[in-house]
Write an enzyme that holds these catalytic residues in place. Structure first.
Site, PDB file in Angstrom:
ATOM      1  N   HIS A  41     124.351 -46.982  45.050  1.00 19.09           N
ATOM      2  CA  HIS A  41     124.838 -47.195  43.688  1.00 19.09           C
ATOM      3  C   HIS A  41     124.229 -46.131  42.786  1.00 19.09           C
ATOM      4  CE1 HIS A  41     125.788 -49.206  39.938  1.00 19.09           C
ATOM      5  NE2 HIS A  41     126.369 -50.208  40.583  1.00 19.09           N
TER       6      HIS A  41
ATOM      7  N   HIS B  17     116.611 -54.136  38.691  1.00 18.44           N
ATOM      8  CA  HIS B  17     115.722 -53.021  38.356  1.00 18.44           C
ATOM      9  C   HIS B  17     114.862 -53.322  37.140  1.00 18.44           C
ATOM     10  CE1 HIS B  17     119.013 -52.214  35.517  1.00 18.44           C
ATOM     11  NE2 HIS B  17     118.299 -51.266  34.940  1.00 18.44           N
TER      12      HIS B  17
ATOM     13  N   GLU C 103     117.224 -51.365  27.000  1.00 27.04           N
ATOM     14  CA  GLU C 103     118.675 -51.413  27.084  1.00 27.04           C
ATOM     15  C   GLU C 103     119.249 -52.545  26.226  1.00 27.04           C
ATOM     16  OE1 GLU C 103     119.448 -52.018  31.204  1.00 27.04           O
ATOM     17  OE2 GLU C 103     118.341 -50.253  31.850  1.00 27.04           O
TER      18      GLU C 103
ATOM     19  N   HIS D  46     117.310 -55.962  27.150  1.00 29.67           N
ATOM     20  CA  HIS D  46     116.298 -55.899  28.195  1.00 29.67           C
ATOM     21  C   HIS D  46     115.340 -54.775  27.824  1.00 29.67           C
ATOM     22  CE1 HIS D  46     119.783 -57.493  30.863  1.00 29.67           C
ATOM     23  NE2 HIS D  46     119.119 -58.505  30.311  1.00 29.67           N
TER      24      HIS D  46
ATOM     25  N   HIS E 162     115.594 -57.227  35.406  1.00 25.08           N
ATOM     26  CA  HIS E 162     116.919 -57.793  35.207  1.00 25.08           C
ATOM     27  C   HIS E 162     117.855 -57.287  36.288  1.00 25.08           C
ATOM     28  CE1 HIS E 162     116.745 -54.008  32.952  1.00 25.08           C
ATOM     29  NE2 HIS E 162     118.061 -53.923  33.083  1.00 25.08           N
TER      30      HIS E 162
END
Length: 438
Positions: free
Chosen positions: A294, A337, A343, A367, A373
């Site tokens: 990803h 992560h 964020e 976050h 999260h």
């Protein structure tokens, strides 16, 4: 407003290069040839420079525009303090920075007669507006067009509509922004927000630092992500209005107001690099893995506000646009992560592929740095068992304001009725599956 207003707002020009010199005139001959400030500007206009950067900044980063207007901006009365409403500015000191994962439902319905400025509600931010560092996260909810004019001396405004269309009447001309678009109003540019629908709602990133620019592409090469040619600037349009006009100026965190005897949106022609624009997020050229794993969310960066540290942004604007997922033996949603960056994520439409419920259009999550999260339990279970075939993610449009410093909440955000008190519960039930090999 009716469809005629939407058609009027389509008087836009595509930028031939992001940050390059551009020009427009509403009346032929209004732009002087060969001189920025001739002894007598054409058509009896006044020449005025609007500087969005220091005079001596490098050419690639220098932002300035020449405006040819009916009256100079200097012709105005004194400003006086007015009520800030729910608008707040860095430094944010009302609460202690919070390491917890936080999520909010959409703002409650506005009171009748709420325009864009009165409808601004600050969630939090970082840095110091007086030092031109950091950013703020605002939301807006309005049901009335502005009759007054607004400008922000503290920073540029990146407006992300989520519900209802906006007609932005700026000094440079008209911008039309619908959900799925983003509009940028540079520092100090005056504008009015007129509603194209009965009620509008959305998000705003106030960037105190270096102006947003396109990110470097590095090994991606010359093409991809947001293309410069897809950003649209307004065609010159002016108001020649006599009579009282309220002008609101945001300066060092406070709102100030003055009543002019004319409209300050009286620019007949302009040229330069400090100008507003609009961008359709659906034009974003998404890049990703075609083998396995990803990619990091930085691959979805639309705009970045750089700092003196290479690769470290004061704030990035990131979009999670429709895309194909094809990675082999790969967990498809965003991975679990923790991040040195903080964020704030919002949802424009549909659903987000890492959350099963609770994250809704008009709402948002925060976050802060190093808070763990990722996908909720339901999403993890479903994605872990999914058949890995090519998958089109096209049922949602989400975005993120990612910033290098923690976002400190305002008191109103920390105590809001629409704060989801049980957000942590979405990660409950993530079971132990570990079993040592024998």
């Amino acid at each position: 407003m009716n469809g005629d207003a939407r058609k009027t707002a389509e008087a836009l020009t595509y930028l031939s290069g992001f940050g390059n010199q551009h020009s427009s005139e509403a009346v032929p001959g209004a732009l002087p040839i060969g001189r920025n400030s001739p002894q007598r500007a054409p058509l009896g206009l006044y020449a005025e420079q609007l500087s969005g950067s220091a005079f001596t900044e490098p050419r690639a980063y220098n932002r300035r525009s020449w405006l040819y207007r009916i009256r100079p901006s200097a012709a105005h009365p004194a400003f006086a303090r007015t009520d800030n409403g729910a608008l707040r500015t860095a430094p944010f000191t009302e609460t202690a920075p919070d390491p917890n994962r936080l999520r909010w439902n959409p703002l409650p319905e506005p009171e009748p007669g709420t325009d864009f400025v009165r409808g601004l509600w600050t969630l939090g931010g970082n840095g110091d507006a007086t030092q031109r560092t950091g950013m703020a996260v605002h939301l807006y909810h309005a049901n009335s067009s502005m009759r007054r004019v607004f400008s922000d001396a503290d920073g540029e405004l990146l407006i992300v509509p989520e519900r209802g269309g906006l007609l932005l009447r700026t000094e440079f001309g008209l911008l039309h922004a619908e959900p799925g678009h983003v509009a940028l109003i540079p520092r100090g540019v005056r504008f009015r927000v007129e509603l194209l629908d009965d009620v509008v709602r959305g998000y705003v990133c106030e960037n105190y630092g270096a102006p947003f620019q396109l990110p470097e592409l590095g090994p991606i090469g010359a093409n991809g992500l947001a293309n410069a040619r897809d950003f649209r600037a307004p065609v010159a349009a002016y108001e020649d209005v006599e009579g009282p006009v309220e002008v609101v100026n945001k300066f060092c965190g406070n709102l100030w107001t003055a009543t002019y005897d004319h409209s300050p949106l009286d620019v007949v022609a302009w040229h330069g690099t400090h100008l507003p624009y609009v961008y359709d997020l659906r034009r974003f050229n998404v890049l990703g893995s075609i083998s396995y794993d990803h990619p990091d969310p930085s691959i979805f960066t639309v705009l970045t506000s750089p700092t003196d540290t290479p690769g470290l942004a004061s704030v990035d604007f990131v979009v999670f646009a429709p895309r194909w997922l094809v990675g082999e033996d790969t967990f498809r949603p965003p991975y679990f992560h923790r991040n040195v960056m903080s964020e704030y994520m919002g949802l424009i439409e549909g659903a987000y592929d890492a959350k099963a419920e609770g994250f809704v259009p008009g709402g948002g999550s925060l976050h802060n740095m190093m808070s763990a999260h990722g996908p909720d339990r339901e999403t993890f279970d479903r994605a872990s068992a999914a058949e890995l075939r090519p998958q089109k993610v096209d049922d949602g449009l989400a975005f993120m304001f990612e910033t290098r410093w923690p976002v400190t909440l305002t008191a109103q955000a920390a105590r809001a009725e629409h704060l989801q008190r049980a957000y942590d519960d979405v990660w409950q039930g993530l079971e132990r599956h570990f079993g040592p090999l024998h």
